[in-house]
Design an enzyme around this catalytic site. Structure first.
Site, PDB file in Angstrom:
ATOM      1  N   GLU A 146      26.200  32.101  64.232  1.00 60.03           N
ATOM      2  CA  GLU A 146      27.664  32.135  64.267  1.00 60.03           C
ATOM      3  C   GLU A 146      28.277  30.754  64.435  1.00 60.03           C
ATOM      4  O   GLU A 146      29.490  30.594  64.270  1.00 60.03           O
ATOM      5  CB  GLU A 146      28.132  33.040  65.409  1.00 60.03           C
ATOM      6  CG  GLU A 146      27.743  34.500  65.231  1.00 60.03           C
ATOM      7  CD  GLU A 146      28.061  35.344  66.446  1.00 60.03           C
ATOM      8  OE1 GLU A 146      28.354  36.537  66.267  1.00 60.03           O
ATOM      9  OE2 GLU A 146      28.008  34.826  67.586  1.00 60.03           O
ATOM     10  N   ASP A 181      29.795  45.042  60.806  1.00 62.55           N
ATOM     11  CA  ASP A 181      29.372  46.435  60.708  1.00 62.55           C
ATOM     12  C   ASP A 181      30.551  47.322  61.076  1.00 62.55           C
ATOM     13  O   ASP A 181      31.645  46.831  61.383  1.00 62.55           O
ATOM     14  CB  ASP A 181      28.170  46.717  61.619  1.00 62.55           C
ATOM     15  CG  ASP A 181      28.454  46.393  63.083  1.00 62.55           C
ATOM     16  OD1 ASP A 181      28.937  47.289  63.787  1.00 62.55           O
ATOM     17  OD2 ASP A 181      28.200  45.254  63.503  1.00 62.55           O
TER      18      ASP A 181
END
Length: 225
Positions: free
Chosen positions: A6, A191
């Site tokens: 990230e 997700d």
């Protein structure tokens, strides 16, 4: 950020990077655009995030703390790749209900919601490309990866305005409010917080994390703030 994946895009943009240590973690201190920045991989979960945030605040006295990464979409309006910018954060798994308090109640602050810095949130929102869907609202955090219907029921029942779920943002918000430091959480959806989440996370988390980081890079390089 919680994960190396990230923060890779952010680290690549930092100039004059000097390696220092905070909370026994390696941090990169340098510049992006006209701004001095400190970048940390805090690790997954609320305790790791809180410890990292407190260490950064204590050592570097930042003007702002920004948490960037990926999350699972709760709102049916969100799809993988969409971005959420926090207006507020809550700790959905903090449970003092038996003692008469609402879910997420933080006794030391006598509140449930941690309010993100509105001006900073708007500056980040302006940096997002027009072809990306962006939402502002409630980010919920807990020490659980959300992929079960019973978890969603608990979250939605207590926080019907929740947009997405992850494991760090509200802990960082909590620490920032305790210290009086403005904060914001940026999340790209990896997700959809359901039974497919673990598979989707494995496939899309790196791309989502990079997208979130690129939003912050754009703001730092172009904002007059």
């Amino acid at each position: 950020s919680a994960l190396q994946s990230e923060m890779e895009a952010l680290k690549a943009e930092i100039t004059n990077c000097k390696t220092e240590s905070a909370a026994n973690k390696e941090v990169c201190v340098g510049e992006i655009g006209d701004y001095n920045v400190v970048l940390m991989e805090c690790g997954m979960g609320k305790v790791s995030a809180a410890a990292g945030a407190q260490a950064l605040i204590t050592k570097f006295n930042p003007d702002y703390v920004i948490n960037t990464g990926c999350a699972g979409a709760i709102s049916k309006e969100l799809n993988i790749g969409d971005i959420v910018i926090s207006e507020k954060t809550v700790e959905w798994d903090l449970d003092l209900i038996s003692l008469g308090y609402p879910r997420g109640y933080v006794s030391s602050l006598d509140r449930v919601e941690m309010t993100a810095d509105a001006e900073l949130s708007q500056m980040i929102k302006k940096a997002i490309p027009d072809d990306t869907k962006v939402f502002t609202g409630c980010v919920v955090s807990g020490d659980q990866f959300v992929d079960k219907e019973e978890q969603l029921e608990v979250i939605i029942d207590a926080f019907p305005d929740a947009l997405c779920a992850e494991m760090e943002g509200a802990a960082i918000g909590h620490v920032c409010v305790e210290n009086g430091v403005p904060f914001c959480v940026i999340r790209a959806m990896s997700d959809t917080a359901d039974h497919n989440s673990s598979m989707n996370f494995a496939e899309f988390s790196a791309a989502a994390g990079k997208k979130s980081a690129e939003t912050l890079i754009s703001m730092l390089k172009n904002a007059d703030y």
